[in-house]
Scaffold this motif. Structure first.
Motif, PDB file in Angstrom:
ATOM      1  N   UNK A  47       0.832  -1.210   0.000  1.00  0.00           N
ATOM      2  CA  UNK A  47       0.000   0.000   0.000  1.00  0.00           C
ATOM      3  C   UNK A  47       0.865   1.258   0.000  1.00  0.00           C
ATOM      4  N   UNK A  48       1.939   1.247   0.773  1.00  0.00           N
ATOM      5  CA  UNK A  48       2.854   2.382   0.807  1.00  0.00           C
ATOM      6  C   UNK A  48       3.534   2.583  -0.545  1.00  0.00           C
ATOM      7  N   UNK A  49       3.914   1.494  -1.191  1.00  0.00           N
ATOM      8  CA  UNK A  49       4.556   1.576  -2.508  1.00  0.00           C
ATOM      9  C   UNK A  49       3.572   2.136  -3.537  1.00  0.00           C
ATOM     10  N   UNK A  54       2.001   6.410  -7.367  1.00  0.00           N
ATOM     11  CA  UNK A  54       1.051   7.414  -7.861  1.00  0.00           C
ATOM     12  C   UNK A  54       1.663   8.812  -7.926  1.00  0.00           C
ATOM     13  N   UNK A  55       2.617   9.084  -7.036  1.00  0.00           N
ATOM     14  CA  UNK A  55       3.182  10.434  -6.970  1.00  0.00           C
ATOM     15  C   UNK A  55       4.429  10.619  -7.824  1.00  0.00           C
ATOM     16  N   UNK A  62      11.499   6.819  -9.752  1.00  0.00           N
ATOM     17  CA  UNK A  62      10.827   5.654  -9.162  1.00  0.00           C
ATOM     18  C   UNK A  62      11.845   4.667  -8.591  1.00  0.00           C
ATOM     19  N   UNK A  63      12.960   4.464  -9.291  1.00  0.00           N
ATOM     20  CA  UNK A  63      13.990   3.563  -8.766  1.00  0.00           C
ATOM     21  C   UNK A  63      14.527   4.050  -7.429  1.00  0.00           C
ATOM     22  N   UNK A  64      14.763   5.346  -7.331  1.00  0.00           N
ATOM     23  CA  UNK A  64      15.287   5.896  -6.079  1.00  0.00           C
ATOM     24  C   UNK A  64      14.286   5.727  -4.935  1.00  0.00           C
ATOM     25  N   UNK A  65      13.022   6.013  -5.199  1.00  0.00           N
ATOM     26  CA  UNK A  65      11.989   5.920  -4.153  1.00  0.00           C
ATOM     27  C   UNK A  65      11.694   4.467  -3.783  1.00  0.00           C
ATOM     28  N   UNK A  69      12.211   0.724  -0.232  1.00  0.00           N
ATOM     29  CA  UNK A  69      11.316  -0.343   0.232  1.00  0.00           C
ATOM     30  C   UNK A  69      11.944  -1.734   0.150  1.00  0.00           C
ATOM     31  N   UNK A  70      13.098  -1.848  -0.521  1.00  0.00           N
ATOM     32  CA  UNK A  70      13.755  -3.156  -0.622  1.00  0.00           C
ATOM     33  C   UNK A  70      14.363  -3.534   0.722  1.00  0.00           C
ATOM     34  N   UNK A  71      14.099  -4.742   1.132  1.00  0.00           N
ATOM     35  CA  UNK A  71      14.747  -5.297   2.317  1.00  0.00           C
ATOM     36  C   UNK A  71      15.777  -6.304   1.828  1.00  0.00           C
TER      37      UNK A  71
END
Length: 190
Positions: A47-49, A54-55, A62-65, A69-71
């Protein structure tokens, strides 16, 4: 075979059967509870991704943002409705090769076992639809190795095994004591 030995073995066998049953319930309950917690965390991450996607304006942005989220040992994919992976970010190429991307129109989570360098490992895959208004334009897929789960499983198995052995010893001692008490009471009344 003496009657006291039979009583002792019977009580020990009964206790071991109960312990195996209880250990099985504990083990599978632990696994189900832990995987459910991991699924909830992955759904929240998805949901956060989706909010971040969307933004975003550019692929580089997008790669930077999404990299945030990668663990360890995970991947993030955006999949087109024809099952074509249109964007993928990973820090575990083996994992991303083993799991084929799949488009979905509904939320779903699946646990998989994959063969890895250190034997089999549990992997959790979560898929959620990407919506643009009321239309589904693709799906987001997150995959992650559950390395902590593997360690926890091994620790739990060791604890349950130790407790079963301890219960067997106490059962043998208690069975001997019970058999002696029964025999004393039986011969006392004769």
């Amino acid at each position: 075979m003496r009657i006291t030995t039979k009583i002792n073995l019977l009580t020990t066998a009964w206790m071991l059967c109960i312990m195996v049953l209880v250990n099985t319930v504990v083990y599978f309950s632990f696994m189900k509870f832990t995987i459910n917690m991991e699924e909830a965390a992955q759904y929240q991450k998805a949901e956060d991704i989706l909010k971040v996607i969307d933004s975003l304006d550019s692929s580089k942005e997008s790669d930077e943002k999404l990299d945030d989220f990668l663990t360890p040992h995970s991947y993030i994919r955006i999949i087109h409705p024809n099952n074509k992976v249109i964007h993928e970010l990973t820090n575990d190429s083996l994992l991303s090769k083993k799991i084929k991307g799949k488009y979905t129109e509904t939320k779903q989570a699946q646990a998989h076992l994959i063969s890895a360098e250190n034997g089999e490992e549990q992997v959790l895959i979560v898929r959620v639809p990407i919506k643009n208004g009321n239309q589904i334009t693709g799906s987001l897929e997150i995959g992650e190795r559950l390395l902590g789960l593997e360690t926890s499983k091994e620790i739990l198995r060791a604890i349950l095994g130790f407790c079963t052995l301890l219960a067997a010893v106490f059962s043998l001692l208690g069975g001997r004591w019970l058999a002696n008490m029964i025999m004393k009471a039986y011969f006392k009344h004769d």
